[in-house]
Write a protein that holds these residues in place. Structure first.
Motif, PDB file in Angstrom:
ATOM      1  N   THR A  86     -21.329  24.602  -0.108  1.00 59.28           N
ATOM      2  CA  THR A  86     -21.001  23.484   0.776  1.00 59.28           C
ATOM      3  C   THR A  86     -21.755  23.612   2.096  1.00 59.28           C
ATOM      4  OG1 THR A  86     -18.821  23.322  -0.260  1.00 59.28           O
ATOM      5  CG2 THR A  86     -19.111  22.203   1.849  1.00 59.28           C
ATOM      6  N   PRO A 102     -17.891  13.804   4.943  1.00 66.25           N
ATOM      7  CA  PRO A 102     -17.179  14.275   3.747  1.00 66.25           C
ATOM      8  C   PRO A 102     -17.511  15.725   3.387  1.00 66.25           C
ATOM      9  CG  PRO A 102     -18.043  12.072   3.372  1.00 66.25           C
ATOM     10  CD  PRO A 102     -18.614  12.554   4.688  1.00 66.25           C
ATOM     11  N   THR A 103     -18.759  16.130   3.578  1.00 65.91           N
ATOM     12  CA  THR A 103     -19.157  17.515   3.279  1.00 65.91           C
ATOM     13  C   THR A 103     -18.484  18.473   4.260  1.00 65.91           C
ATOM     14  OG1 THR A 103     -21.269  16.724   2.409  1.00 65.91           O
ATOM     15  CG2 THR A 103     -21.130  19.066   2.977  1.00 65.91           C
ATOM     16  N   GLU A 105     -15.691  17.929   5.881  1.00 63.21           N
ATOM     17  CA  GLU A 105     -14.257  17.952   5.573  1.00 63.21           C
ATOM     18  C   GLU A 105     -13.975  18.813   4.332  1.00 63.21           C
ATOM     19  OE1 GLU A 105     -13.483  13.732   5.545  1.00 63.21           O
ATOM     20  OE2 GLU A 105     -12.977  13.752   7.677  1.00 63.21           O
ATOM     21  N   ARG A 106     -14.877  18.780   3.354  1.00 60.47           N
ATOM     22  CA  ARG A 106     -14.713  19.647   2.177  1.00 60.47           C
ATOM     23  C   ARG A 106     -14.793  21.113   2.592  1.00 60.47           C
ATOM     24  NH1 ARG A 106     -18.468  17.707  -0.807  1.00 60.47           N
ATOM     25  NH2 ARG A 106     -20.043  19.327  -0.694  1.00 60.47           N
ATOM     26  N   GLN A 110     -11.974  24.050   2.173  1.00 56.93           N
ATOM     27  CA  GLN A 110     -12.240  25.314   1.480  1.00 56.93           C
ATOM     28  C   GLN A 110     -11.894  26.507   2.370  1.00 56.93           C
ATOM     29  OE1 GLN A 110     -16.398  24.374   0.763  1.00 56.93           O
ATOM     30  NE2 GLN A 110     -16.066  24.368  -1.453  1.00 56.93           N
TER      31      GLN A 110
END
Length: 164
Positions: A86, A102-103, A105-106, A110
């Motif tokens: 990520t 979005p990346t 937030e991912r 994690q």
């Protein structure tokens, strides 16, 4: 002269520092902003330093001292691999890219999951399995490893995992 901290205190302090950066970023979600990109870059740098130190010292100690430590360390390292993927995706993005937020937030999800597991399971098990002297020694090793990881141009990214 500062008093040496045990490994758990050192790593929990890292967790709080990264969480503070996450909180600052959450107040910026959706903005096209160079400051957001700079903060995201700072998050990646801190996470890489933290991961390098954990993989060099924490997980070997978990394997050696904690019952069931091999499986626990393997699971933690698998989470690192996922987060590294990520982070690699994030490094190629600007805040104007539709995938940036979005990346990010991912990645936050994690890392928060990883932190909860460590603080609620791994750290208590490590504290029970190791003496205070061992935890202090590990704290010094982790602190030194983080400093060394900060010195290189690619830091921990130079590890180049064989990930698809």
């Amino acid at each position: 002269m500062s008093e040496q901290q045990d490994v758990i205190a050192v790593l929990v302090a890292d967790h709080r520092e990264v969480e503070e950066l996450f909180s600052r970023l959450e107040h910026m979600v959706g903005r096209i902003d160079e400051k957001a990109e700079t903060l995201a870059e700072q998050v990646v740098i801190e996470l890489v330093r933290h991961s390098v130190a954990e993989e060099a010292y924490l997980y070997p100690a978990v394997r050696e001292h904690v019952p069931g430590g091999d499986a626990l360390a393997d699971a933690e390292i698998a989470e690192h691999v996922a987060a590294e993927r990520t982070m690699k995706q994030l490094e190629g993005l600007e805040s104007s890219d539709t995938a940036f937020w979005p990346t990010l937030e991912r990645l936050m999800g994690q890392i928060r999951h990883h932190v909860r597991e460590q603080e609620n399971d791994l750290f208590p098990r490590l504290r029970q399995a190791c003496s205070e002297a061992q935890l202090l020694e590990l704290g010094g090793q982790v602190t030194r490893a983080k400093k060394m990881a900060s010195l290189g141009p690619q830091s921990g990214a130079a590890r180049n995992r064989d990930a698809p």
